[in-house]
Design a protein around this motif. Structure first.
Motif, PDB file in Angstrom:
ATOM      1  N   PHE A 305      18.011 -13.528  -4.434  1.00 17.08           N
ATOM      2  CA  PHE A 305      19.016 -12.542  -4.061  1.00 17.08           C
ATOM      3  C   PHE A 305      20.178 -13.267  -3.387  1.00 17.08           C
ATOM      4  O   PHE A 305      19.975 -14.128  -2.537  1.00 17.08           O
ATOM      5  N   LYS A 306      21.394 -12.885  -3.767  1.00 18.52           N
ATOM      6  CA  LYS A 306      22.582 -13.518  -3.191  1.00 18.52           C
ATOM      7  C   LYS A 306      23.179 -12.604  -2.132  1.00 18.52           C
ATOM      8  O   LYS A 306      23.411 -11.419  -2.383  1.00 18.52           O
ATOM      9  N   LEU A 307      23.429 -13.177  -0.965  1.00 12.77           N
ATOM     10  CA  LEU A 307      24.038 -12.442   0.145  1.00 12.77           C
ATOM     11  C   LEU A 307      25.376 -13.093   0.479  1.00 12.77           C
ATOM     12  O   LEU A 307      25.484 -14.328   0.522  1.00 12.77           O
ATOM     13  N   PHE A 308      26.388 -12.277   0.714  1.00 17.93           N
ATOM     14  CA  PHE A 308      27.651 -12.751   1.261  1.00 17.93           C
ATOM     15  C   PHE A 308      27.568 -12.583   2.775  1.00 17.93           C
ATOM     16  O   PHE A 308      27.373 -11.473   3.278  1.00 17.93           O
ATOM     17  N   VAL A 309      27.738 -13.695   3.506  1.00 16.49           N
ATOM     18  CA  VAL A 309      27.447 -13.720   4.945  1.00 16.49           C
ATOM     19  C   VAL A 309      28.707 -14.107   5.714  1.00 16.49           C
ATOM     20  O   VAL A 309      29.428 -15.041   5.334  1.00 16.49           O
ATOM     21  N   LEU A 310      28.964 -13.394   6.794  1.00 18.83           N
ATOM     22  CA  LEU A 310      30.018 -13.724   7.754  1.00 18.83           C
ATOM     23  C   LEU A 310      29.342 -14.253   9.008  1.00 18.83           C
ATOM     24  O   LEU A 310      28.530 -13.550   9.622  1.00 18.83           O
ATOM     25  N   ALA A 311      29.649 -15.497   9.391  1.00 21.83           N
ATOM     26  CA  ALA A 311      28.959 -16.151  10.514  1.00 21.83           C
ATOM     27  C   ALA A 311      29.968 -16.786  11.455  1.00 21.83           C
ATOM     28  O   ALA A 311      31.076 -17.174  11.049  1.00 21.83           O
ATOM     29  N   ASP A 312      29.571 -16.895  12.720  1.00 20.99           N
ATOM     30  CA  ASP A 312      30.374 -17.588  13.729  1.00 20.99           C
ATOM     31  C   ASP A 312      30.252 -19.089  13.498  1.00 20.99           C
ATOM     32  O   ASP A 312      29.142 -19.630  13.413  1.00 20.99           O
ATOM     33  N   SER A 313      31.392 -19.773  13.407  1.00 14.69           N
ATOM     34  CA  SER A 313      31.367 -21.210  13.116  1.00 14.69           C
ATOM     35  C   SER A 313      30.816 -22.024  14.270  1.00 14.69           C
ATOM     36  O   SER A 313      30.384 -23.158  14.073  1.00 14.69           O
ATOM     37  N   LYS A 314      30.803 -21.469  15.485  1.00 14.97           N
ATOM     38  CA  LYS A 314      30.371 -22.247  16.647  1.00 14.97           C
ATOM     39  C   LYS A 314      28.864 -22.351  16.746  1.00 14.97           C
ATOM     40  O   LYS A 314      28.333 -23.429  17.036  1.00 14.97           O
ATOM     41  N   ASN A 315      28.127 -21.267  16.493  1.00 12.47           N
ATOM     42  CA  ASN A 315      26.688 -21.272  16.748  1.00 12.47           C
ATOM     43  C   ASN A 315      25.856 -20.726  15.603  1.00 12.47           C
ATOM     44  O   ASN A 315      24.635 -20.691  15.697  1.00 12.47           O
ATOM     45  N   TYR A 468      34.938 -26.272  10.761  1.00  7.03           N
ATOM     46  CA  TYR A 468      34.619 -24.857  10.976  1.00  7.03           C
ATOM     47  C   TYR A 468      33.986 -24.158   9.781  1.00  7.03           C
ATOM     48  O   TYR A 468      33.622 -22.997   9.900  1.00  7.03           O
ATOM     49  N   MET A 469      33.837 -24.819   8.663  1.00  7.87           N
ATOM     50  CA  MET A 469      33.308 -24.147   7.487  1.00  7.87           C
ATOM     51  C   MET A 469      31.786 -24.016   7.532  1.00  7.87           C
ATOM     52  O   MET A 469      31.200 -23.235   6.781  1.00  7.87           O
ATOM     53  N   GLY A 470      31.107 -24.724   8.415  1.00 10.23           N
ATOM     54  CA  GLY A 470      29.648 -24.794   8.378  1.00 10.23           C
ATOM     55  C   GLY A 470      28.921 -23.711   9.138  1.00 10.23           C
ATOM     56  O   GLY A 470      27.739 -23.890   9.471  1.00 10.23           O
ATOM     57  N   GLY A 471      29.544 -22.576   9.451  1.00 11.73           N
ATOM     58  CA  GLY A 471      28.865 -21.536  10.209  1.00 11.73           C
ATOM     59  C   GLY A 471      27.688 -20.933   9.476  1.00 11.73           C
ATOM     60  O   GLY A 471      26.593 -20.780  10.027  1.00 11.73           O
ATOM     61  N   VAL A 472      27.879 -20.600   8.195  1.00 10.53           N
ATOM     62  CA  VAL A 472      26.787 -20.026   7.399  1.00 10.53           C
ATOM     63  C   VAL A 472      25.717 -21.074   7.129  1.00 10.53           C
ATOM     64  O   VAL A 472      24.510 -20.760   7.138  1.00 10.53           O
ATOM     65  N   ASP A 473      26.114 -22.318   6.909  1.00  7.48           N
ATOM     66  CA  ASP A 473      25.127 -23.386   6.696  1.00  7.48           C
ATOM     67  C   ASP A 473      24.268 -23.599   7.938  1.00  7.48           C
ATOM     68  O   ASP A 473      23.061 -23.849   7.833  1.00  7.48           O
ATOM     69  N   LEU A 474      24.870 -23.504   9.113  1.00  7.99           N
ATOM     70  CA  LEU A 474      24.096 -23.626  10.356  1.00  7.99           C
ATOM     71  C   LEU A 474      23.113 -22.465  10.492  1.00  7.99           C
ATOM     72  O   LEU A 474      21.956 -22.661  10.886  1.00  7.99           O
ATOM     73  N   SER A 475      23.546 -21.265  10.160  1.00 11.24           N
ATOM     74  CA  SER A 475      22.643 -20.118  10.202  1.00 11.24           C
ATOM     75  C   SER A 475      21.491 -20.282   9.213  1.00 11.24           C
ATOM     76  O   SER A 475      20.332 -19.982   9.530  1.00 11.24           O
ATOM     77  N   ASP A 476      21.791 -20.776   8.010  1.00  9.78           N
ATOM     78  CA  ASP A 476      20.737 -21.013   7.017  1.00  9.78           C
ATOM     79  C   ASP A 476      19.735 -22.050   7.514  1.00  9.78           C
ATOM     80  O   ASP A 476      18.524 -21.918   7.282  1.00  9.78           O
ATOM     81  N   ALA A 477      20.230 -23.083   8.194  1.00 13.09           N
ATOM     82  CA  ALA A 477      19.325 -24.123   8.704  1.00 13.09           C
ATOM     83  C   ALA A 477      18.400 -23.569   9.782  1.00 13.09           C
ATOM     84  O   ALA A 477      17.202 -23.876   9.809  1.00 13.09           O
ATOM     85  N   LEU A 478      18.939 -22.747  10.685  1.00 15.62           N
ATOM     86  CA  LEU A 478      18.103 -22.155  11.732  1.00 15.62           C
ATOM     87  C   LEU A 478      17.025 -21.255  11.137  1.00 15.62           C
ATOM     88  O   LEU A 478      15.902 -21.186  11.646  1.00 15.62           O
ATOM     89  N   ILE A 479      17.352 -20.552  10.058  1.00 17.24           N
ATOM     90  CA  ILE A 479      16.361 -19.708   9.396  1.00 17.24           C
ATOM     91  C   ILE A 479      15.332 -20.555   8.663  1.00 17.24           C
ATOM     92  O   ILE A 479      14.130 -20.264   8.682  1.00 17.24           O
ATOM     93  N   LYS A 480      15.790 -21.615   8.022  1.00 22.67           N
ATOM     94  CA  LYS A 480      14.905 -22.415   7.170  1.00 22.67           C
ATOM     95  C   LYS A 480      13.832 -23.144   7.970  1.00 22.67           C
ATOM     96  O   LYS A 480      12.730 -23.381   7.470  1.00 22.67           O
ATOM     97  N   TYR A 481      14.131 -23.514   9.213  1.00 27.17           N
ATOM     98  CA  TYR A 481      13.161 -24.276   9.997  1.00 27.17           C
ATOM     99  C   TYR A 481      11.830 -23.534  10.128  1.00 27.17           C
ATOM    100  O   TYR A 481      10.756 -24.139   9.967  1.00 27.17           O
TER     101      TYR A 481
END
Length: 641
Positions: A305-315, A468-481
């Motif tokens: 499933f593909k999700l379009f995600v809006l995330a804070d770039s800081k955390n 600043y582009m890595g906000g969603v990638d950071l969120s994905d990493a926190l979930i993946k752990y």
């Protein structure tokens, strides 16, 4: 032929930019009148020369003068029309824009500093909670999985289970309570910590598999029964929605809608993001046979499933998300990337002046101009085949350009930049200047084969994009752990587990922000999840051990008080804490459970139905945990000493 227009330097461009419209109109009118008069004079002189007799010619009969046609002036330069999607510029802006889009500029040519919209968030950025209070992991998790959300989940699950029972499903079932659902979620989060190959391994008691925590929280058969009957939507609404298949009113996400709406509202309510936001895709792996399952070749998860995600770039806080259903729910005709960004930002209501960072799937001149009109700024990589991208070839970046070469061109608020790194990088921005003197370090191999660090000029949009582009990638990493995902038979249960992941990660980000604001050391995500598992389990066990108002209390007096002296004389033997004859058949293995005394000394929370007849102490008595024997051995040693 018209004379070539001279090139202007930077000071002349600024002077031209800040001229008033009245001055431009006056100059245009005067230049048109002057050119017309000069053209008239040349035309009259030409005809006079034709009519004047030469000195060596014979006089002729005067003829009727021919009609004089006035030709349009040829030296007036026609203004170029800027095919921009932004609001139409004024005359003074148009004159400067015509100059600016002549050719690509190099790094040495100075760019103007864009005027940005002021940052005006809807609320103060940060956590929207009382910073002076202490919040446990359970309290933060309940912000996203509130009691009302859990009660609704239990009601829909019970309705669905009753429907399955009517259809002949023979799995034993009794209605699930909200506290039992919290116990179920405790084991779900625990699965993300230990990651068993199958969930049933958590209740195995052999030497290879020893997990005492799940069995102390909930029985294995009960966990499976809840998971099999888990349902987020009302079955009556499902019937109505299924009857609308093939129509516009059909909701393909109807099975998720109650819980998904609560999670989306909570994500916006308890945290206000900082100025820099990123938008990207997220994949939730699945093998379900459903129409809106997507394939993405460049993602680690190819199918899902593909999700379009809006995330804070800081955390990496997930501020909002939308599930892609195979097409946009409200297509605008301007592309899927345009619709995805507009849906996220229109639903977020975050304020104005935010800086949005996207990749080349979303970036377009249409989108960035629309965001600029909405008082948002944007930056992102762009494809050269995109509509509106400059097609000028003069002074363009050559194919064999050296590393660090820069070319830029500005069209109104849009800045297009080309930069040569190991390959060509193309960026569009409404936030930055083209170049501010920044450099990056790159390892370069010399002719003799040695490697050295070299400072390479980097455009300002590229540097900000990488930051600043890595906000969603950071969120994905926190979930993946510590993801709680597991194999499911229903497609919506896979997304239910992802909603749990979002709730846990967002609550952890809030915990970390609160701790840093108080200058305290925050827990790691693993420690946070461990504490959350224990608190969810204790929350359910405390309520479960409390007798209900409609249920008769189990009398324990005949087991404890009258026979204490006689039991002491007969020695230490394990006996049930509660008389099994007073419990139902289903509750015989769990009624009256108490925390084991020896396990508590080891800071473990294990419950048992046995106690010592003589010592009146609850002690474990199972194959791999003989606390009864170990505790009495330790007692005998102390007596001898």
């Amino acid at each position: 032929m018209a004379a070539a227009r001279p090139l202007l330097n930077f000071s002349e461009v600024l002077e031209e930019l800040f001229r008033s419209d009245s001055e431009v109109d006056l100059e245009n009118n005067s230049s048109e009148q002057d050119s017309f008069d000069s053209d008239q004079e040349r035309s009259d002189a030409f005809h006079l020369e034709e009519s004047a007799p030469s000195s060596d010619s014979t006089p002729s009969t005067p003829s009727t003068p021919s009609t004089i046609r006035r030709k349009p002036p040829t030296n007036i330069q026609q203004p170029n029309v800027l095919s921009s999607l932004c609001s139409s510029p004024s005359k003074r802006q148009r004159r400067c824009l015509v100059y600016e889009q002549d050719r690509w500029r190099s790094r040495d040519e100075e760019d103007v500093t864009p005027i940005l919209h002021p940052f005006s968030p809807a609320r103060t950025p940060g956590v929207q909670l009382d910073s002076h209070q202490q919040y446990t992991p359970l309290q933060l998790f309940q912000l996203f999985m509130s009691s009302s959300t859990i009660i609704t989940l239990c009601q829909n699950t019970n309705k669905y289970a009753a429907q399955r029972q009517e259809k002949g499903i023979k799995t034993p079932w009794h209605p699930v309570t909200d506290m039992e659902m919290y116990q179920f979620l405790s084991v779900v989060i625990y699965c993300g910590l230990v990651k068993p190959s199958t969930v049933r391994d958590l209740w195995r008691k052999d030497r290879l598999h020893t997990f005492p925590f799940p069995a102390s929280v909930i029985a294995g058969y009960r966990y499976e029964a809840i998971f099999w009957n888990l349902h987020m939507s009302d079955i009556e609404e499902d019937v109505k929605n299924d009857g609308l298949k093939g129509t516009i009113k059909h909701d393909r996400l109807g099975r998720l809608r109650p819980l998904m709406d609560d999670i989306q509202i909570a994500c916006k309510a308890y945290y206000q993001p900082d100025q820099n936001l990123s938008i990207d895709e997220r994949m939730v792996a699945t093998k379900s046979r459903i129409g809106f399952k997507q394939y993405m070749r460049d993602k680690p998860i190819k199918w899902g499933f593909k999700l379009f995600v809006l995330a804070d770039s800081k955390n990496g806080y997930t501020c909002g998300f939308n599930i892609y259903q195979g097409k946009s729910p409200s297509p605008s005709g301007k592309g899927l990337g345009y619709d995805a960004v507009m849906d996220l930002l229109s639903a977020a209501s975050v304020g104005t002046g935010y800086h949005i960072y996207v990749d080349n799937f979303y970036t377009s001149s249409t989108l960035f101009c629309e965001l600029h009109n909405m008082r948002f700024e944007a930056c992102g990589t762009i494809r050269e085949s995109c509509v509106g991208y400059p097609k000028h070839k003069e002074n363009a970046l050559p194919k064999k350009a050296s590393r660090g070469d820069i070319r830029w061109i500005r069209e109104g608020p849009l800045l297009y930049v080309k930069w040569m790194d190991t390959r060509e990088v193309t960026v569009c921005s409404t936030i930055h200047k083209a170049y501010c003197g920044s450099t990056v370090q790159r390892r370069v191999k010399s002719r003799d084969g040695t490697w050295s660090l070299q400072s390479v000029p980097v455009p300002e949009p590229v540097r900000a994009y990488n930051r600043y582009m890595g906000g969603v990638d950071l969120s994905d990493a926190l979930i993946k752990y510590f993801s709680v995902t597991q194999k499911t038979m229903k497609w919506y249960k896979k997304l239910f587990l992802h909603f749990v992941d979002i709730a846990v990660v967002n609550s952890y980000v809030i915990h970390r922000e609160l701790s840093l604001a108080k200058q305290q050391k925050p827990l790691t995500q693993k420690k946070f999840r461990e504490a959350l598992c224990l608190q969810l389990a204790d929350l359910g066990s405390e309520r479960a051990t409390e007798p209900a108002a409609s249920e008769p209390k189990i009398k324990e007096e005949p087991i404890v008080q009258p026979l204490v002296e006689e039991a002491k004389k007969r020695g230490c033997y394990p006996v049930p804490i509660v008389d099994p004859s007073l419990a139902t058949k289903r509750e015989k293995s769990s009624v009256g459970r108490r925390n084991c005394a020896l396990c508590l000394q080891k800071k473990k929370y294990m419950k048992t139905i046995y106690k010592c007849r003589s010592c009146d102490v609850p002690l474990c008595l199972i194959v791999d945990r003989l606390c009864f024997t170990e505790w009495h051995d330790m007692k005998d040693v102390k007596v001898e000493q």
